[in-house]
Design an enzyme around this catalytic site. Sequence first.
Site, PDB file in Angstrom:
ATOM      1  CB  CYS B  35      -0.914   0.036   1.213  1.00  0.00           C
ATOM      2  SG  CYS B  35      -2.187  -1.221   1.150  1.00  0.00           S
ATOM      3  CB  CYS B 104      -0.740   9.673   6.620  1.00  0.00           C
ATOM      4  SG  CYS B 104      -0.367   9.370   4.893  1.00  0.00           S
TER       5      CYS B 104
END
Lengths: 395, 148
Positions: B35, B104
């Site tokens: 990813c 994130c």
Amino acid sequence: MYVYADNAATTALSPKALEAMLPYLQGEYGNASSLHSVGQRAAEALQKARDTVAEVIHADPKEIYFTGGGSEADNQAILSGAMAGARKGKKHLISTAFEHHAVLHTLKKLESQGFEVTLLDVHKNGVVSAEEVAAAIRPDTALVTIMFVNNEIGTIQPIGEIAKVCREKGVLFHTDAVQAVGHLPVDVQALGVDMLSMAAHKFHGPKGVGALYVRRGVPVVNVIEGGQQERGKRGGTENIAGIVGMAAALKEAVTDLEGHMAYVTGLREKLITGLTQIPHSCLNGDREKRVPGTVNLCFEGIEGEGLLLWLDAKGVAASSGSACTSGSLDPSHVLLALGLPHEIAHGSLRLSVDAWNTEEEVDHILQVVPEVVKYLRDMSPVWDELERGEATHLI
Amino acid sequence: MALYSDKVMDHFQNPRNVGKMEDADGIGEVGNAVCGDIMRMYIKVRDGIITDVKFITFGCGSAIASSSMATEMIKGKPIAEALELSNKAVAEALDGLPAHKLHCSVLAEEAVRAAVKDYYDKHGVAYDPAIFGCDSCAHGHDQAPGEA
């Protein structure tokens, strides 16, 4: 020092192109469709620009349609080929997995309208084989569309051979030559292509203007309906300044094209030689069959966006097929099409130089990239695992 | 308008507490290379207080900045407080993240929790497993008010 090494994304406007454009942004504002002398001067400028573009690619001026850019030209070419086929009951289209999205998304749209699309393998080296194109052609194939030069990795496709195969089988062939025109010799007669797209801003012309070459006899479908501009195939008052700028930039780009190619190839080779010395890096795409200015590398253990941001901070403008730059979680569709694993494809870097770059600039890139790669690897858990032998190097 | 806030760029270019820790009491690693984001967080614990934190991250600018910010936010804090760190708080402390980068900040929150869980497991600290019940729900957290 700040080095612009992202010329495959766009280029600076050439002063010569700007100079050619200025009169049409100021005093000469006529509409080329008007009968009065102001308009007729605009019509003359339009014709001259058309003649220039046609001459450079060895086409007839009547085969040049100016558009609002490369994407529009790609859309129009593919829709034209598809519709021409559909009228004869042919609804199969052939392309490759690593085309520009202007092509891939147009094909996707056609797929939803009942067309069938075959995407050919681009192999590990990023080069399509003409034999595989021949093998994929069916009795119901309407169009083959394959790019001249890949925008991310710079590999050159065997366009002449593919055109020959298509002609033998009676199938229309379009090539997206946005990354080729102005950088490589492009002769539509010698190549034998039916349609070819180009974009001005890839060779120091202005943005928002491009052209589509369509061989005489191939029916053209409108993307924009309107007046009789571009022989009724592209409505809307012509962007005279943009078109004049495109012609001026193209003329300049192909003046001493061979000299430019040799110079830019030298810069590229220096980049490849220098950067592939970084351990666990790889060059993406065929070593030889590549456009003079484009280099694409992967560095194991790092992610592309961090690399780009640091390079920018240290004076290098580059790009990446990095997922994070596009907002999706997937890395570049081009690198995945080459068969690279996701974790490698995430760490990619594209540098694209051209005749405006200097040796000193290349030296700056060669100094900065290894520093940034090392810095990011030192703070990467992926690199840590590789170094400790807990994971195996893939490149 | 720039992609990132000045705070994100500051934490990206001058990451706090970056590096490995040889004698960590707990180590948490989240994300995966496929990813494109992996965070590893190291914590040192004394009397229930996180006395030191370090991180290493493979990922984009906002992943590095989120890791850095998270370490600052838990350093010197009691474990119970660190467990309350939310992705929203990390994103807010960074003056917002672009919408597609909010994951994130989620990873940063998860890295902290993973490090604490590792500390508990290694040191035989009893805990209610439910507090780590949402290890794998990277997409279900509150979305911080980021810019698009």
